[in-house]
Design a protein around this motif. Structure first.
Motif, PDB file in Angstrom:
ATOM      1  N   PHE A  95      13.776  14.625  21.571  1.00 10.77           N
ATOM      2  CA  PHE A  95      14.066  15.487  22.858  1.00 10.77           C
ATOM      3  C   PHE A  95      15.088  16.185  22.739  1.00 10.77           C
ATOM      4  N   VAL A  96      16.076  16.092  22.006  1.00 10.01           N
ATOM      5  CA  VAL A  96      17.125  17.238  21.744  1.00 10.01           C
ATOM      6  C   VAL A  96      16.406  18.286  21.010  1.00 10.01           C
ATOM      7  N   ALA A  97      15.732  17.973  20.122  1.00  9.41           N
ATOM      8  CA  ALA A  97      14.973  19.090  19.322  1.00  9.41           C
ATOM      9  C   ALA A  97      14.044  19.971  20.224  1.00  9.41           C
ATOM     10  N   MET A  98      13.344  19.273  21.242  1.00 11.57           N
ATOM     11  CA  MET A  98      12.816  19.976  22.124  1.00 11.57           C
ATOM     12  C   MET A  98      13.352  20.992  23.087  1.00 11.57           C
ATOM     13  N   ARG A  99      14.534  20.317  23.482  1.00 13.27           N
ATOM     14  CA  ARG A  99      15.501  21.201  24.416  1.00 13.27           C
ATOM     15  C   ARG A  99      15.955  22.547  23.354  1.00 13.27           C
ATOM     16  N   TYR A 100      16.331  22.167  22.288  1.00 10.54           N
ATOM     17  CA  TYR A 100      16.936  23.424  21.384  1.00 10.54           C
ATOM     18  C   TYR A 100      15.796  24.105  20.972  1.00 10.54           C
ATOM     19  N   ALA A 101      14.379  23.955  21.089  1.00 10.12           N
ATOM     20  CA  ALA A 101      13.435  24.766  20.652  1.00 10.12           C
ATOM     21  C   ALA A 101      13.179  25.582  21.997  1.00 10.12           C
ATOM     22  N   VAL A 102      13.366  25.266  23.105  1.00 12.67           N
ATOM     23  CA  VAL A 102      13.209  25.949  24.389  1.00 12.67           C
ATOM     24  C   VAL A 102      14.387  27.022  24.532  1.00 12.67           C
ATOM     25  N   GLN A 103      15.737  26.558  24.238  1.00 12.67           N
ATOM     26  CA  GLN A 103      16.848  27.298  24.453  1.00 12.67           C
ATOM     27  C   GLN A 103      16.834  28.433  23.185  1.00 12.67           C
ATOM     28  N   ALA A 104      16.475  28.049  22.078  1.00 15.88           N
ATOM     29  CA  ALA A 104      16.426  28.933  20.948  1.00 15.88           C
ATOM     30  C   ALA A 104      15.325  30.111  21.149  1.00 15.88           C
ATOM     31  N   SER A 105      14.337  29.851  21.767  1.00 12.32           N
ATOM     32  CA  SER A 105      13.143  30.769  22.056  1.00 12.32           C
ATOM     33  C   SER A 105      13.859  31.664  23.031  1.00 12.32           C
ATOM     34  N   LYS A 106      14.343  31.278  24.090  1.00 12.90           N
ATOM     35  CA  LYS A 106      15.064  32.258  25.394  1.00 12.90           C
ATOM     36  C   LYS A 106      16.036  33.057  24.629  1.00 12.90           C
ATOM     37  N   LEU A 153       8.218   5.499  27.572  1.00 19.91           N
ATOM     38  CA  LEU A 153       9.420   6.048  28.014  1.00 19.91           C
ATOM     39  C   LEU A 153       9.709   5.145  29.610  1.00 19.91           C
ATOM     40  N   ASP A 154      10.790   4.839  29.818  1.00 21.88           N
ATOM     41  CA  ASP A 154      10.957   4.409  31.001  1.00 21.88           C
ATOM     42  C   ASP A 154      12.110   5.305  31.811  1.00 21.88           C
ATOM     43  N   ASP A 155      11.743   6.230  32.770  1.00 19.47           N
ATOM     44  CA  ASP A 155      12.718   7.115  33.352  1.00 19.47           C
ATOM     45  C   ASP A 155      13.423   6.575  34.613  1.00 19.47           C
ATOM     46  N   LYS A 156      13.417   5.406  35.041  1.00 15.93           N
ATOM     47  CA  LYS A 156      14.072   5.170  36.185  1.00 15.93           C
ATOM     48  C   LYS A 156      15.659   5.073  36.306  1.00 15.93           C
ATOM     49  N   ARG A 157      16.279   5.182  35.113  1.00 16.56           N
ATOM     50  CA  ARG A 157      17.714   5.572  34.896  1.00 16.56           C
ATOM     51  C   ARG A 157      17.852   6.915  35.627  1.00 16.56           C
ATOM     52  N   LEU A 158      16.878   7.798  35.220  1.00 19.27           N
ATOM     53  CA  LEU A 158      17.163   9.305  35.564  1.00 19.27           C
ATOM     54  C   LEU A 158      16.744   9.596  36.936  1.00 19.27           C
ATOM     55  N   ILE A 159      17.550   9.202  38.044  1.00 15.72           N
ATOM     56  CA  ILE A 159      17.533   9.369  39.497  1.00 15.72           C
ATOM     57  C   ILE A 159      17.344  10.623  39.783  1.00 15.72           C
ATOM     58  N   ARG A 169       8.237  15.210  35.430  1.00 15.69           N
ATOM     59  CA  ARG A 169       9.068  13.938  35.000  1.00 15.69           C
ATOM     60  C   ARG A 169       9.351  14.125  33.393  1.00 15.69           C
ATOM     61  N   LEU A 170       8.225  14.713  32.682  1.00 16.26           N
ATOM     62  CA  LEU A 170       8.494  14.741  31.391  1.00 16.26           C
ATOM     63  C   LEU A 170       9.401  15.955  31.129  1.00 16.26           C
ATOM     64  N   GLU A 171       9.727  17.354  32.032  1.00 14.73           N
ATOM     65  CA  GLU A 171      10.616  17.899  31.645  1.00 14.73           C
ATOM     66  C   GLU A 171      11.990  17.484  32.022  1.00 14.73           C
ATOM     67  N   ARG A 172      12.145  16.529  32.843  1.00 15.72           N
ATOM     68  CA  ARG A 172      13.281  15.839  33.089  1.00 15.72           C
ATOM     69  C   ARG A 172      13.738  15.034  32.076  1.00 15.72           C
ATOM     70  N   MET A 173      12.920  14.467  31.404  1.00 15.42           N
ATOM     71  CA  MET A 173      13.056  13.703  30.188  1.00 15.42           C
ATOM     72  C   MET A 173      13.448  14.322  29.028  1.00 15.42           C
ATOM     73  N   ILE A 174      12.815  15.471  28.846  1.00 15.36           N
ATOM     74  CA  ILE A 174      13.090  16.420  27.654  1.00 15.36           C
ATOM     75  C   ILE A 174      14.633  16.906  27.826  1.00 15.36           C
ATOM     76  N   LEU A 176      16.978  15.398  29.807  1.00 10.69           N
ATOM     77  CA  LEU A 176      17.969  14.449  30.125  1.00 10.69           C
ATOM     78  C   LEU A 176      18.055  13.096  29.367  1.00 10.69           C
ATOM     79  N   ALA A 177      16.963  12.766  28.753  1.00  9.80           N
ATOM     80  CA  ALA A 177      16.734  11.486  27.893  1.00  9.80           C
ATOM     81  C   ALA A 177      17.585  11.443  26.635  1.00  9.80           C
ATOM     82  N   ASP A 178      17.751  10.224  26.489  1.00 10.91           N
ATOM     83  CA  ASP A 178      18.340   9.523  25.205  1.00 10.91           C
ATOM     84  C   ASP A 178      17.635   8.390  24.817  1.00 10.91           C
ATOM     85  N   GLU A 179      18.121   7.702  23.812  1.00  7.30           N
ATOM     86  CA  GLU A 179      17.583   6.495  23.334  1.00  7.30           C
ATOM     87  C   GLU A 179      17.259   5.240  24.608  1.00  7.30           C
ATOM     88  N   ARG A 180      18.335   5.460  25.486  1.00  8.00           N
ATOM     89  CA  ARG A 180      18.162   4.499  26.602  1.00  8.00           C
ATOM     90  C   ARG A 180      16.743   4.716  27.363  1.00  8.00           C
TER      91      ARG A 180
END
Length: 194
Positions: A95-106, A153-159, A169-174, A176-180
């Protein structure tokens, strides 16, 4: 790259040094990491030889060596997977790598090349799943004939106060998500972790 040129003075470019020894695709599967400084000749040979690219965006920024033109590689139909490069990265979390990929491309788009637009969430998700899985065969997708590898994945923690579709929801996971958020993991159909 300069050192490789010294070792193999007859090579036309970095990847050609490998190709001279049969280590640049064709009959041997090859993954080239980063590909920040690949010129048109190297890109052409990578395409011809079926070389895979491992994009490690956190490494690109930590080493300050540049940001790979991943948009170009995708548009040219090259094999691109996403990596974390723990040698120059800080995590194995995709998830972190995906975030960095978007940020680096920007950053690349904004500071270096306005023709190469930033990567989308769908593209970085593809690189983290099916794009990277291509190297290993039929993995990284739920298509018929593929091995059943999955992370549940279970995203109920990410209210979030509003209704969201699956893509949102997938974008939010990318972002905000971590191992939880990892509920279970399956490899080749077998559950390996809860």
């Amino acid at each position: 790259m300069a050192w490789v040129q010294e070792l193999c003075p007859k090579s036309e470019f970095y990847g050609d040094a490998y190709d001279q020894f049969g280590l640049f695709g064709r009959d041997s599967k090859t993954v080239m990491a980063h590909c920040v400084h690949s010129d048109e000749n190297e890109i052409r040979r990578m395409k011809e030889n079926g070389v895979f690219i491992a994009h490690c965006p956190e490494s690109n920024t930590n080493l300050s060596s540049g940001v790979a033109p991943i948009r170009q590689y995708l548009e040219e139909g090259m094999h691109v997977g996403l990596g974390s490069d723990v040698a120059a990265g800080s995590t194995e979390n995709m998830f972190v790598a995906m975030r960095y990929a978007v940020q680096a491309s920007k950053l690349r788009w904004r500071l270096k090349d306005k023709k190469l637009t930033q990567l989308t969430m769908a593209e970085v998700f593809y690189m983290a799943t099916k794009g990277g899985g291509e190297f290993f065969g039929k993995v990284g997708s739920f298509e018929a004939g593929y091995e059943m590898d999955a992370v549940v994945l279970d995203d109920k923690r990410l209210i979030y106060p509003q209704e969201m579709n699956v893509e949102q929801r997938l974008e939010r996971m990318i972002y905000l998500a971590d191992e939880r958020e990892v509920y279970a993991k399956y490899v080749a159909g077998e559950k390996v972790a809860d």
